[in-house]
Write a protein that holds these residues in place. Structure first.
Motif, short mmCIF file in Angstrom:
data_model
loop_
_atom_site.label_atom_id
_atom_site.label_comp_id
_atom_site.label_asym_id
_atom_site.label_seq_id
_atom_site.Cartn_x
_atom_site.Cartn_y
_atom_site.Cartn_z
N HIS A 123 -2.50 14.82 -0.34
CA HIS A 123 -2.58 15.89 -1.55
C HIS A 123 -3.92 16.80 -0.84
CE1 HIS A 123 -6.08 13.58 -3.36
NE2 HIS A 123 -5.23 12.68 -2.86
N CYS B 90 0.92 5.43 -0.29
CA CYS B 90 -0.26 6.70 -0.10
C CYS B 90 0.63 7.82 -0.53
CB CYS B 90 -0.48 6.72 1.28
SG CYS B 90 -1.47 5.35 1.90
N SER C 76 -11.35 10.28 -3.25
CA SER C 76 -10.43 10.29 -4.48
C SER C 76 -10.33 8.81 -4.91
CB SER C 76 -9.37 11.04 -4.35
OG SER C 76 -8.51 10.59 -3.21
N VAL D 176 0.89 -1.25 0.11
CA VAL D 176 -0.08 0.02 0.03
C VAL D 176 0.89 1.31 -0.08
CG1 VAL D 176 -1.70 1.23 1.25
CG2 VAL D 176 -1.82 -1.19 1.24
N TYR E 194 -5.81 -1.26 3.81
CA TYR E 194 -6.37 -1.67 2.48
C TYR E 194 -6.05 -3.06 2.58
CZ TYR E 194 -7.48 0.37 -1.99
OH TYR E 194 -8.00 1.08 -3.03
N GLN E 195 -6.60 -3.70 3.59
CA GLN E 195 -6.31 -5.17 3.64
C GLN E 195 -7.32 -5.99 2.89
OE1 GLN E 195 -4.23 -7.01 4.97
NE2 GLN E 195 -3.08 -5.05 5.31
N LEU F 36 -5.91 15.01 3.23
CA LEU F 36 -6.58 14.24 2.19
C LEU F 36 -5.51 13.03 2.00
CD1 LEU F 36 -9.07 13.59 0.50
CD2 LEU F 36 -8.20 15.24 -1.16
N VAL F 37 -5.78 11.81 1.92
CA VAL F 37 -4.52 10.80 1.54
C VAL F 37 -5.39 10.04 0.46
CG1 VAL F 37 -2.92 9.12 2.58
CG2 VAL F 37 -4.00 10.85 3.99
N THR F 38 -4.69 9.69 -0.43
CA THR F 38 -5.15 8.55 -1.48
C THR F 38 -4.13 7.34 -1.29
OG1 THR F 38 -6.15 10.38 -2.61
CG2 THR F 38 -6.06 8.25 -3.66
N CYS F 39 -4.51 6.35 -1.20
CA CYS F 39 -3.77 4.98 -1.22
C CYS F 39 -3.99 3.99 -2.44
CB CYS F 39 -3.88 4.41 0.08
SG CYS F 39 -3.33 5.42 1.50
N GLU G 26 -7.99 4.66 5.25
CA GLU G 26 -7.28 4.81 4.00
C GLU G 26 -6.14 3.81 3.70
OE1 GLU G 26 -7.15 5.73 0.71
OE2 GLU G 26 -9.27 6.43 1.01
N GLU G 27 -5.32 3.61 4.92
CA GLU G 27 -4.29 2.63 4.67
C GLU G 27 -4.64 1.33 4.98
OE1 GLU G 27 -1.08 4.75 7.07
OE2 GLU G 27 -1.61 6.61 6.06
N GLN H 215 -2.78 0.14 -4.12
CA GLN H 215 -2.03 -1.11 -3.85
C GLN H 215 -0.93 -1.30 -5.22
OE1 GLN H 215 -5.66 -3.55 -3.34
NE2 GLN H 215 -4.29 -4.83 -1.93
N GLN I 33 -7.22 8.62 8.07
CA GLN I 33 -5.81 7.97 7.68
C GLN I 33 -5.69 6.49 7.77
OE1 GLN I 33 -2.61 10.26 7.96
NE2 GLN I 33 -4.01 11.58 7.02
#
Lengths: 325, 557
Positions: free
Chosen positions: A202, A199, B40, A197, B464-465, A210-213, B461-462, A215, B458
């Motif tokens: 932005h 990230c 997003s 993952v 992502y399992q 605002l975080v976008t992650c 978002e992270e 894979q 956060q």
């Protein structure tokens, strides 16, 4: 043996350029291959089961990438087992599970990669079932990840072969079928397990409000390393009366969907055996001084080894090569 | 400031207000979590490696989608970089086709960020000596020629922006045990560009690397180029803008009502009331859904503008808190003027200014040059601004905490002496204490919720399992966090405007007005102001009241 026959057929044309043609050069090598592929019907492909042929007709443009994925899986298997008695040279799906799950993993990886450069124009989008209005859905919530598509495609394509077999409940064949299904799933999940993952922040002034992650696919070597570990820690299972797999030795933990299972103990792979489909270790290169499985002692099963002098043409360097008797 | 609505509100009414706020919060959470998609989304692309026929023309990997394949233009596709001596153009065409359909971007998607991640493969033959087998690093700048082209449906490709020598810092690493041929380096991502408006349907990127890519000292070669395209989700934009529109009307109406209230007053407007107006204006200007304009115009400054607008709100909020605590200090100092808070407010200004300059150098310049990033050009300069802003905000919170501590100390001191005070004085002090505690509590709750939402956003978002049920995401946590926090601060300011508006009700019948004159002459300027501003009629009225009070007092005695 999913994908192997198929791979042999398509091996020379699994390059990335095949589905492309150029505007400026109307009649190129690429186009010739392209045309050949168009004529090649799915029923002519060797090694496909009935369900797979149907899927092949539906997703014809996927076939080169399945072939590439299978090739990747086998190459990786051979690399991982280069120091073992059995080096992935040939196999039978009843006793060994390494290559099959490697193929499942390879197909996920290959399809996901092919989706990313736009070579596969019909990769899936939505997380849900096929949407009615794709463009509208895409504007509303974007598309799901390509790894997911690769995973879903591999589920239908690889597993259909096992699922269309019918065996009596709790027979050994049924056990193998279940084992294969379980290991296929483990292979596919290995690709997803090894994704990373990443990230990006932005938000306001680039802050992390605002975080976008996303894979990121790992290299296939990492997937191979992971599966090799799982292979070494595989759990022996048997089929029970209810037609389900159960752990043979109750001392061991229940395997998860990511662990590998086997129903029969692997043979020692020392001599060639047609019934298990192994070639034996005759003629394999071994390491005289190594104590591990690549050492001549273990590799040659105590039969001893021959030593040749190998000499380069362009250099003055000689090296001893030891091969099993 | 005497008699705000808050003090004169019965507990039952206050409960109704709190219930309404909670309801708004619940609704906004529901909208964010269930209806809205994630804020997003990303699309990962792998470069198509092209050998162009004409190097001046764009290489287009998917010029048209035919039934039996894809047609490229000015692009002979090669599968590997290694064997090729020709110059290779890495081409990305966005968005990717899905399910056989050529998708297009929509203006609802607002913005586009492109990030590059190189795939660098280790090669032992590039290594001169076999002795060193530790971890290997690739660091250094690479130069690339980037061309960004755009196209709308039915139009031809046109070059939008280009950069002939774009410099980026490449940072890759491979561990010692992975140092085998065909193993990949771990590379950090590089920002390619940030477009603040997504105006066109299709985007095309052509990248050519300069000679500094193949450095002698490096033990790897570039095999592939990955691009991650981040865009806002159209659905999120739609919901966000609807929320903004609703809150604009609500805040605007509240602000108008508040001003009307102030105009009815017979006294001068206090500093705190002025601060409340500023706060109301700040939230209203943030709420105005200017983003709708991007649906019709290519506005490449939208993110910069919204950053500035948010900055204005933060500035107003921080100033308000300082003034509010200062006005409730209950020491014997006259403030009531902005100049009394010069020290604290200058800290706020310095922090905001540093952040503004930083944002101008990042997003302000991106307005003209989307490839620009201060972090890639001069990260020291960026750090100077960030550190200045951090120091100032630390100072600010120091001041604020000190002020709050002072107020709390005064409150506890006053509370012990409350029973000994006259009824008017007691009521006034109780009012001040109540007002202060209410705001402190509300602010703390809002701040805590914001921080919790930030962390949850956060984490969600992270995390992502891959579970047993792959990719089952029911609730959109990060969207919910955004809508909830946004609604919360709107509610906070609306509530402040309503509850801290001057009340029509008087101090109540059993007020000892006689002692007020004497005791409050030094306490608050507001009372004095009020008395001075009183018209003669009002004074008569208050005289009448005084007489009445005296009469009742006598009768009690």
């Amino acid at each position: 043996m999913q994908g192997v026959g198929l791979m042999n057929e398509l091996d020379p044309i699994t390059g990335s350029s095949l589905s492309y043609q150029s505007v400026e050069t109307p009649f190129t090598q690429q186009q010739l291959i392209q045309e050949k592929l168009q004529k090649l019907s799915c029923s002519q492909l060797k090694g496909l089961s009935k369900g797979q042929t149907q899927l092949c007709n539906l997703y014809k443009d996927h076939i080169p990438f399945i072939g590439r994925g299978a090739r990747m899986g086998i190459d990786e298997c051979q690399w991982q087992f280069r120091a073992r008695r059995w080096n992935c040279s040939t196999f039978d799906d009843s006793t060994v599970f390494g290559p099959i799950l490697n193929i499942a993993a390879g197909v996920v990886h290959s399809i996901a990669t092919a989706c990313r450069d736009g070579q596969l124009s019909n990769c899936g989008c939505s997380r849900a079932a096929r949407p009615k209005n794709l463009q509208r859905d895409w504007i509303w919530g974007g598309c799901g990840d390509n790894i997911e598509y690769g995973y879903r495609f591999a589920v239908s394509f690889i597993d259909v072969r096992e699922r269309e077999k019918n065996f009596p409940k709790s027979s050994p064949d049924q056990g193998r079928k279940l084992m294969n299904l379980h290991n296929n799933e483990a292979g596919r999940r290995a690709v997803i397990r090894k994704t990373r993952v990443t990230c990006k922040c932005h938000g306001v002034s680039g802050s992390c409000s605002l975080v976008t992650c996303w894979q990121q696919l790992s290299s296939f070597r990492e997937v191979g390393d992971y599966l090799k570990d799982k292979y070494d820690g595989g759990t022996e299972v048997k089929i029970n009366k209810r037609g389900k797999l159960q752990v043979r030795n109750r001392k061991y933990n229940l395997p998860t969907a990511e662990d590998l299972v086997y129903v029969d103990e692997s043979p020692d792979y020392c001599v060639d055996n047609l019934s298990t489909g192994t070639l034996g270790t005759r003629g394999r290169v071994c390491n005289r001084t190594a104590p591990g499985t690549d050492g001549c002692n273990l590799m040659c099963c105590g039969r001893g080894y021959n030593t040749h002098k190998a000499q380069c043409q362009t250099c003055t360097f000689t090296r001893d090569i030891h091969t099993c008797k | 400031m005497t008699g705000t609505i808050l003090e004169n509100l019965s507990n039952r009414k206050l409960c109704v207000v709190v219930a309404i706020i909670l309801l708004i919060q619940a609704v906004s959470f529901f909208i964010g979590a269930v209806i809205a998609p994630s804020p997003s989304n990303t699309e990962q692309l792998l470069a198509v490696k092209c050998v162009p026929k004409d190097r001046d023309q764009l290489s287009i990997p998917r010029y048209s989608l035919l039934k039996n394949g894809i047609q490229s233009k000015n692009c002979r596709i090669v599968s590997s970089v290694k064997n090729s001596n020709e110059s290779i153009v890495f081409a990305f065409q966005m968005p990717l086709p899905r399910e056989g359909i050529l998708l297009t971007y929509s203006r609802w998607m607002s913005n586009l960020i492109a990030i590059l991640i190189p795939d660098i493969t280790y090669a032992s033959w590039l290594e001169s000596s076999q002795s060193t087998k530790g971890d290997d690093y690739i660091n250094g700048t690479i130069t690339m020629k980037v061309r960004l082209a755009v196209k709308n449906k039915g139009e031809e490709w046109k070059e939008y922006r280009r950069k002939d020598s774009l410099k980026r810092f490449i940072n890759c690493h491979i561990t010692a045990e992975k140092r085998h041929n065909e193993q990949k380096y771990d590379c950090e991502m590089m920002q390619l560009f940030e477009l603040q408006s997504l105006f066109y349907d299709y985007y095309l990127i052509n990248i050519e690397f300069g000679d500094d890519l193949n450095n002698e000292e490096r033990h790897g070669y570039l095999t592939d180029l990955n691009l991650v395209a981040i865009h806002q989700n159209g659905g999120f934009t739609k919901i966000w803008l609807s929320l903004k529109t609703i809150f604009t009307t609500v805040t605007l109406l509240t602000l108008i009502w508040f001003c009307k209230r102030l105009r009815q007053l017979i006294r001068e407007i206090t500093l705190l009331e002025r601060m409340l107006i500023i706060l109301g204006c700040a939230i209203t200007q943030l709420n105005i859904p200017l983003e709708f304009l991007t649906l019709w115009f290519d506005l490449p400054f939208m993110n910069f503008l919204s950053d500035v607008r948010q900055g204005i709100l933060y500035c107003a909020l921080l100033s308000f808190w300082i003034v509010f605590t200062g006005e409730h200090l209950m020491d014997e100092v006259h403030r009531s003027r902005l100049s009394s808070y010069f020290k604290q407010l200058s800290v706020v200004l310095v922090a905001s200014f540093a952040l503004f300059v930083f944002d101008s150098t990042e997003r302000g310049i991106q307005w003209i040059d989307p490839f620009f990033s201060i972090w890639e050009v001069d990260s020291h300069l960026a750090l100077v601004f960030i550190i200045t802003a951090s120091i100032s905000s630390a100072l600010y919170f120091g001041f604020l905490s000190y002020n709050i501590w002072l107020v709390l100390r005064n409150i506890s001191a006053k509370q012990t002496s409350l029973p000994a005070m006259s009824s008017t004085r007691r009521l006034i002090y109780q009012g001040i204490i109540y007002r202060f505690k209410f705001l402190l509590l509300a602010t703390l709750v809002c701040a805590a919720l914001t921080i919790i939402a930030y962390i949850l956003g956060q984490v969600s978002e992270e995390a992502y399992q891959f579970d047993d049920e792959p990719y089952s995401t029911n609730l959109q946590w990060s969207s919910a966090m955004f809508t909830t926090v946004y609604a919360m601060w709107n509610c906070y300011i609306i509530t402040l405007l309503i509850l801290y508006a001057p009340s029509h009700k008087g101090l109540g019948p059993n007020v000892d007005t006689m002692s007020e004159e004497i005791e409050f002459s030094r306490l608050t300027t507001e009372t004095k102001d009020m008395n001075e501003a009183c018209s003669s009629e009002e004074r008569n009225e208050s005289d009448m009241k005084l007489l009445q009070d005296l009469a009742t007092k006598q009768s009690i005695d």
